[in-house]
Design a protein around this motif. Structure first.
Motif, PDB file in Angstrom:
ATOM      1  N   ALA A 127      20.570   2.981 -55.969  1.00 52.42           N
ATOM      2  CA  ALA A 127      19.343   2.318 -56.420  1.00 52.42           C
ATOM      3  C   ALA A 127      18.451   3.421 -57.412  1.00 52.42           C
ATOM      4  O   ALA A 127      17.891   2.773 -58.204  1.00 52.42           O
ATOM      5  N   GLU A 282      11.557  -3.417 -52.543  1.00 52.81           N
ATOM      6  CA  GLU A 282      12.781  -2.717 -52.584  1.00 52.81           C
ATOM      7  C   GLU A 282      12.841  -1.193 -52.055  1.00 52.81           C
ATOM      8  O   GLU A 282      13.864  -0.808 -51.316  1.00 52.81           O
ATOM      9  N   MET A 286      15.152  -0.081 -48.979  1.00 52.91           N
ATOM     10  CA  MET A 286      16.298   0.936 -48.807  1.00 52.91           C
ATOM     11  C   MET A 286      15.995   2.031 -47.949  1.00 52.91           C
ATOM     12  O   MET A 286      16.876   2.846 -47.321  1.00 52.91           O
TER      13      MET A 286
END
Length: 397
Positions: A127, A282, A286
């Protein structure tokens, strides 16, 4: 999640083949479109279940730090990977870097290549690289990764080093007890054979335990083996998993330590990702994968749902009741001041120090406890044998 095998063409008409885990065909088309590829055909394949070797934290630190140095020096990404491949000594790392180098030569983005390596690279690593590619600051992304995994490695080393002495002490203690019960105590058995009825209960118990270990040691080892195998085999059972998760946070001393460590990891991961330009959802998603705890997963899913409908992160965390109140308050201060990344970084440092202190306290508590327990057991053995020895002496007289 289905496993798609596909064929696609790029703008030059060259055919590309690959495979990837995605939710549906639309997600596959969207993924290929991002890479400027057009799907020719695809089929749902069966992903072979095999043990995927992951890069250790130490390797991730070295890889991220060296990439940062070379990218800051103006070296191209493909040359960076090539140099790392040439100097890599670890066979597994060398093979991974060769795959990356081969795919980069085809013009594929690094984040996509990393994702196609399965679980070799953590989701956080992928990511961050993807965010660095989109923002054009790949060097900064690797520097943040290097700092993040250096902190992770430091925490891991502290935990390992702290547990070395208690483990050694435990092994020595068990060894001493086995020597006493298997070799020392049996020597007295012949002396007490003719006067078993007159012996105190402690001596009878000790002799019976010693004889049991000597006569049935094979069955004992087999029984322990069955229990261990059964425990791991039943590890996925909901009732057992739920019990382990409860104990993970509620055991005396250890439970508090686990909460502190998870809080440090959450704050550090969130700070690293939030500073890379990723959306808050996000970042939480994560961080959830980095923590990887079933009990917290459900609560963090609710946090993401609340953020989606406009609830501030601090409010969502407070409602979920996952982390200590201090962490929630610090997040709230960061949101109000517009300095969430900096506040989270300071909070992660605080909890890292708290974890270090808690680990030292745990070791300081374990060492004398184990010594006291060993002393009580040895004292019981001595107390069971010595009076009986005096009885034997009087009997002989």
């Amino acid at each position: 999640m289905p496993y798609y095998k596909y064929k696609a063409k790029d703008l030059k008409g060259e055919v590309h083949k690959g495979s990837i885990l995605l939710d549906d065909p639309q997600a596959l088309f969207a993924h290929l479109k991002e890479q400027q590829l057009f799907c020719i055909s695809y089929k749902i394949g069966v992903q072979k279940k095999k043990k995927i070797k992951k890069l250790k934290t130490k390797m991730l630190v070295i890889l991220a730090r060296q990439m940062t140095t070379m990218l800051n020096s103006g070296i191209s990404i493909i040359k960076c990977i090539g140099i790392l491949h040439e100097q890599a000594e670890d066979k597994f790392l060398k093979s991974v870097l060769f795959k990356l180098y081969s795919e980069i030569q085809k013009g594929n983005p690094l984040s996509r290549i990393l994702r196609e390596q399965g679980q070799t690279f953590p989701d956080l690593f992928i990511a961050m690289v993807e965010a660095g590619e989109k923002s054009g600051s790949l060097d900064e992304a690797f520097e943040k990764l290097a700092i993040h995994y250096e902190k992770e490695k430091e925490l891991e080393e502290k935990i390992k080093n702290a547990m070395i002495y208690p483990i050694i002490l435990g092994i020595v203690s068990i060894g001493v007890l086995l020597i006493l019960l298997l070799y020392v105590v049996p020597n007295f058995f012949t002396l007490f054979t003719d006067m078993l009825d007159t012996l105190p209960w402690s001596t009878k118990f000790l002799l019976a335990l010693s004889q049991f270990l000597i006569n049935y040691w094979g069955m004992i080892i087999l029984g322990i083996g069955v229990l261990v195998v059964g425990f791991f085999a039943m590890g996925d059972q909901p009732w057992l998993k739920k019990r382990k998760e409860y104990l993970y946070f509620h055991l005396p001393v250890i439970g508090k330590l686990n909460k502190i460590i998870i809080s440090a990891r959450f704050a550090e991961t969130l700070s690293t990702l939030y500073g890379s330009g990723l959306s808050l959802i996000e970042c939480v998603d994560m961080s959830q994968k980095v923590i990887h705890h079933d009990q917290l997963d459900k609560k963090l899913d609710k946090v993401k749902e609340e953020i989606t409908i406009g609830t501030p992160l601090s409010g969502a965390l407070k409602n979920a009741d996952i982390f200590p109140e201090m962490l929630v308050h610090m997040v709230e201060i960061g949101e109000e001041s517009g300095q969430l990344e900096e506040i989270l970084e300071k909070t992660s440092r605080f909890y890292a120090q708290e974890a270090d202190t808690a680990i030292k306290k745990l070791v300081a508590l374990l060492e004398p406890t184990m010594i006291v327990v060993l002393g009580i057991i040895v004292g019981f053995i001595v107390a069971a044998i010595v009076p009986s020895m005096y009885s034997v002496y009087k009997y002989i007289q």
